[in-house]
Design a protein around this motif. Structure first.
Motif, PDB file in Angstrom:
ATOM      1  N   LYS A 285      60.633   6.436  12.523  1.00 35.98           N
ATOM      2  CA  LYS A 285      61.195   6.606  11.188  1.00 35.98           C
ATOM      3  C   LYS A 285      60.568   5.616  10.224  1.00 35.98           C
ATOM      4  O   LYS A 285      60.386   4.444  10.558  1.00 35.98           O
ATOM      5  N   ARG A 286      60.250   6.094   9.006  1.00 36.41           N
ATOM      6  CA  ARG A 286      59.745   5.203   7.974  1.00 36.41           C
ATOM      7  C   ARG A 286      60.852   4.260   7.527  1.00 36.41           C
ATOM      8  O   ARG A 286      62.038   4.577   7.611  1.00 36.41           O
TER       9      ARG A 286
ATOM     10  N   TYR B  53      56.574  -0.543  12.651  1.00 34.46           N
ATOM     11  CA  TYR B  53      56.664   0.919  12.652  1.00 34.46           C
ATOM     12  C   TYR B  53      56.191   1.491  13.981  1.00 34.46           C
ATOM     13  O   TYR B  53      56.860   2.320  14.601  1.00 34.46           O
TER      14      TYR B  53
ATOM     15  N   HIS C 208      53.393  -2.372   9.583  1.00 36.93           N
ATOM     16  CA  HIS C 208      52.626  -1.484  10.463  1.00 36.93           C
ATOM     17  C   HIS C 208      53.015  -1.701  11.912  1.00 36.93           C
ATOM     18  O   HIS C 208      53.297  -0.751  12.655  1.00 36.93           O
TER      19      HIS C 208
ATOM     20  N   ASP D 134      52.173   3.442   7.921  1.00 34.44           N
ATOM     21  CA  ASP D 134      52.494   4.280   9.069  1.00 34.44           C
ATOM     22  C   ASP D 134      51.291   5.073   9.558  1.00 34.44           C
ATOM     23  O   ASP D 134      51.423   6.012  10.334  1.00 34.44           O
TER      24      ASP D 134
END
Length: 321
Positions: free
Chosen positions: A32-33, A24, A21, A57
């Motif tokens: 971007k994941r 991200y 988390h 995310d």
């Protein structure tokens, strides 16, 4: 199948869902994941199973989504036969099934933290209930039968699941609970003893001078100074004498440089400042600090002092005031 950790290809290391988390949201937009794989190196080399990061995310507000952030094995992919992480998950699921009660609305028994052991600044790592040391994993692999390995894992995990040295895990439990559950569920913080979750957590509006540490929390903005970063809660604290004061926590650059997660925190702080400067919203992080508070002589501010950056959780949020 839910996994406690995963290998993040972009970070080049194994992370838990809280680190995923933070990493991200430390990215600049458009974010971007990440690409996640099994945390076991041998299993990655043999099968390279894909792991899905669920809700890492998103911001952890239970009103926005019900399903907790977690990792899970992608459908149609499998682990190697001797992958310890698949068996860790199986052991945790069996421990949950063996329990006759104690589950909360959004938390399984194995996810409810009731003992928090804060780390000091000089201590390494951020132990989690799902952390298994290399020596134990090596001994585990020497056991031939899968059933016997799972039984050994259950015995190893039984006393550890409800204890943590990571404030992030305590915060996750608090945010997943209803108000009634927060009042009913006890949390023991070493060496201070037990209180209800509600008793340990103090919203910014109700911060007052305290010699015993509490977990202060609320939305905050960030200001950068030459020596570090100042975080200010968006609400003023109401005092017993009827006055109000601002509540601050300060994190020095020296502390950040000596902390394993310092780089991610700096990226979060700088990203938050950028959001503020763009007037997108004024309070771009949720702040949780386990520490004591001291009121200034003029009564206009409360400063939160904390022993370690392990006792600070900063979560970027798209919510603003």
């Amino acid at each position: 199948m839910s996994l406690p950790k995963a290998y993040c290809k972009e970070a080049g290391r194994v992370v838990d869902i809280f680190e995923a988390h933070d990493l991200y949201f430390a990215q600049k937009e458009p974010r971007k994941r990440f690409d996640f794989r099994c945390p076991d190196e041998d299993c990655r080399n043999a099968m390279n199973p894909v792991v899905i990061g669920v809700n890492y995310d998103k911001n952890p507000d239970e009103n926005e989504f019900v399903q907790r952030p977690h990792f899970r094995l992608k459908k149609g992919t499998v682990h190697s036969d001797d992958c310890p992480w698949a068996e860790i998950v199986a052991a945790m699921e069996e421990l949950d099934d063996e329990d006759g009660g104690g589950h909360l609305t959004h938390l399984k028994k194995s996810e409810i933290i009731n003992v928090f052991k804060p780390l000091a600044d000089g201590e390494d790592g951020e132990p989690s209930a799902a952390d298994i040391d290399a020596g134990f994993l090596a001994r585990l692999r020497s056991i031939n039968e899968r059933r016997d390995r799972i039984n050994a894992l259950k015995e190893h995990l039984r006393g550890a699941l409800n204890s943590t040295s990571r404030l992030h895990e305590v915060v996750r439990c608090f945010m997943a609970m209803s108000d009634d559950e927060r009042r009913a569920q006890n949390l023991t913080i070493h060496p201070y003893g037990p209180k209800s979750y509600r008793g340990w957590f103090r919203f910014g509006k109700y911060c007052r001078k305290s010699d015993v540490p509490l977990i202060y929390y609320g939305g905050a903005n960030v200001k950068k100074y030459y020596s570090g970063y100042s975080l200010k809660f968006w609400v003023k604290a109401e005092q017993q004498d009827g006055t109000t004061c601002s509540v601050y926590a300060f994190i020095s650059n020296d502390r950040l440089k000596g902390f394993r997660g310092g780089k991610v925190l700096i990226e979060i702080f700088d990203g938050a400042i950028e959001i503020q400067e763009q007037n997108r919203h004024r309070y771009p992080v949720d702040l949780f600090v386990f520490g004591t508070s001291e009121r200034s002589e003029d009564g206009k501010r409360l400063d939160i002092a904390f022993d370690s950056l392990h006792s600070v959780v900063v979560m970027p949020t798209d919510r603003g005031a």
